[in-house]
Design an enzyme around this catalytic site. Structure first.
Site, PDB file in Angstrom:
ATOM      1  N   ARG A   1       0.852  -1.193   0.000  1.00 23.77           N
ATOM      2  CA  ARG A   1       0.000   0.000   0.000  1.00 23.77           C
ATOM      3  C   ARG A   1       0.881   1.233   0.000  1.00 23.77           C
ATOM      4  O   ARG A   1       1.693   1.411   0.906  1.00 23.77           O
ATOM      5  CB  ARG A   1      -0.849   0.039   1.279  1.00 23.77           C
TER       6      ARG A   1
ATOM      7  N   THR B   1      -1.263   7.372  -0.581  1.00 22.60           N
ATOM      8  CA  THR B   1      -2.520   7.273  -1.335  1.00 22.60           C
ATOM      9  C   THR B   1      -3.338   6.050  -0.923  1.00 22.60           C
ATOM     10  O   THR B   1      -4.527   5.969  -1.243  1.00 22.60           O
ATOM     11  CB  THR B   1      -2.225   7.136  -2.842  1.00 22.60           C
TER      12      THR B   1
ATOM     13  N   ASP C   1      -1.381  -3.822  12.462  1.00 26.19           N
ATOM     14  CA  ASP C   1      -0.846  -4.228  11.165  1.00 26.19           C
ATOM     15  C   ASP C   1      -0.559  -5.730  11.186  1.00 26.19           C
ATOM     16  O   ASP C   1       0.361  -6.183  11.870  1.00 26.19           O
ATOM     17  CB  ASP C   1       0.441  -3.435  10.851  1.00 26.19           C
TER      18      ASP C   1
ATOM     19  N   ASP D   1       3.023  -6.802  10.138  1.00 23.10           N
ATOM     20  CA  ASP D   1       4.019  -6.493  11.173  1.00 23.10           C
ATOM     21  C   ASP D   1       3.902  -7.453  12.352  1.00 23.10           C
ATOM     22  O   ASP D   1       4.909  -7.925  12.895  1.00 23.10           O
ATOM     23  CB  ASP D   1       3.838  -5.058  11.681  1.00 23.10           C
TER      24      ASP D   1
HETATM   25  N1  URA Z   1      -3.877  -3.905   7.047  1.00 21.98           N
HETATM   26  C1  URA Z   1      -3.577  -4.315   8.303  1.00 21.98           C
HETATM   27  O1  URA Z   1      -2.651  -5.107   8.487  1.00 21.98           O
HETATM   28  N2  URA Z   1      -4.298  -3.845   9.324  1.00 21.98           N
HETATM   29  C2  URA Z   1      -5.314  -2.974   9.170  1.00 21.98           C
HETATM   30  O2  URA Z   1      -5.950  -2.589  10.146  1.00 21.98           O
HETATM   31  C3  URA Z   1      -5.609  -2.554   7.855  1.00 21.98           C
HETATM   32  C4  URA Z   1      -4.879  -3.038   6.818  1.00 21.98           C
END
Ligand code: URA
Length: 211
Positions: A106, A110, A202, A205
């Site tokens: 991502r 944007t 995330d 992560d």
């Molecule tokens: N991607 C993620 O890993 N967590 C989110 O909350 C949104 C997108």
């Protein structure tokens, strides 16, 4: 067929999902839980796999027994990075499934997905596909991934995630009304950075310990 959003409310999945959401859950535990949930999701989303019958011999008698139709081996397409966790669980359950990878990141400004890798089995047009990613947030990555998979002409596509935001579902349905979404939860909303609230942070992560 119209788009369907299928909420998978199995108690084991819900319990494990709660453990994954907790901020204090370690990377090791998160990884194990995602794999376990991947397995359970795999079980739920394959309920409609076609069976054929084969004459077999048990120790006591012969019978016509159901087995999976071999020509219907699935392709699991993992959206990198976090899709890997679900993929690992699904492969444990369906070791002969074929695997595809799509690399999208991502753009942090944007939130638009940028493709950096795409590899799927050469005969994908003869197969059903599960596209997997734990998070359906803005829907941008899922929409792009499914669009790319559609360009290879598979027999069918299902999108499988753990958490979905209403905004992501709406976006996905608008672009892909023919693809069903399987999710274990629909959360409240997105924050201003495109993260799902309350969510789990995330997923990539947390899975790889890159926080
Ligand atoms: N991607 C993620 O890993 N967590 C989110 O909350 C949104 C997108």
């Amino acid at each position: 067929m119209g788009n369907q959003v299928i909420l998978i409310e199995h108690p084991l999945i819900q319990h494990k999902l709660t453990l994954m959401r907790k901020a204090e859950t370690s990377t090791v535990k998160f990884r194990v839980l995602l794999k376990e949930i991947g397995m359970l999701l795999g079980y739920e989303v394959t309920r409609d796999l076609p069976l054929k019958h084969e004459k077999i011999q048990t120790p006591l008698a012969s019978m016509n027994a159901p087995i999976l139709a071999p020509e219907k081996k699935l392709v699991i397409v993992s959206i990198q990075r976090a899709g890997q966790g679900i993929l690992d669980g699904m492969l444990e359950l369906m070791p002969s499934a074929r695997v595809g990878h799509i690399g999208l990141y991502r753009d942090p400004k944007t939130l638009i997905p940028v493709e950096y890798y795409f590899k799927v089995p050469h005969d994908i047009e003869k197969r059903d596909v599960l596209v997997v990613d734990p998070m359906l947030a803005t829907g941008n990555s899922a929409v792009a991934a499914v669009e790319r998979v559609k360009s290879t002409n598979p027999l069918s596509i299902k999108f499988v995630c753990l958490l979905a935001a209403p905004e992501g579902i709406e976006h996905f349905i608008e672009v892909h009304p023919d693809v069903s979404i399987y999710t274990a939860a629909i959360d409240e909303k997105l924050d201003e950075h495109g993260y799902i609230l309350p969510g789990m942070g995330d997923a990539g992560d947390r899975l790889f310990g890159t926080r």
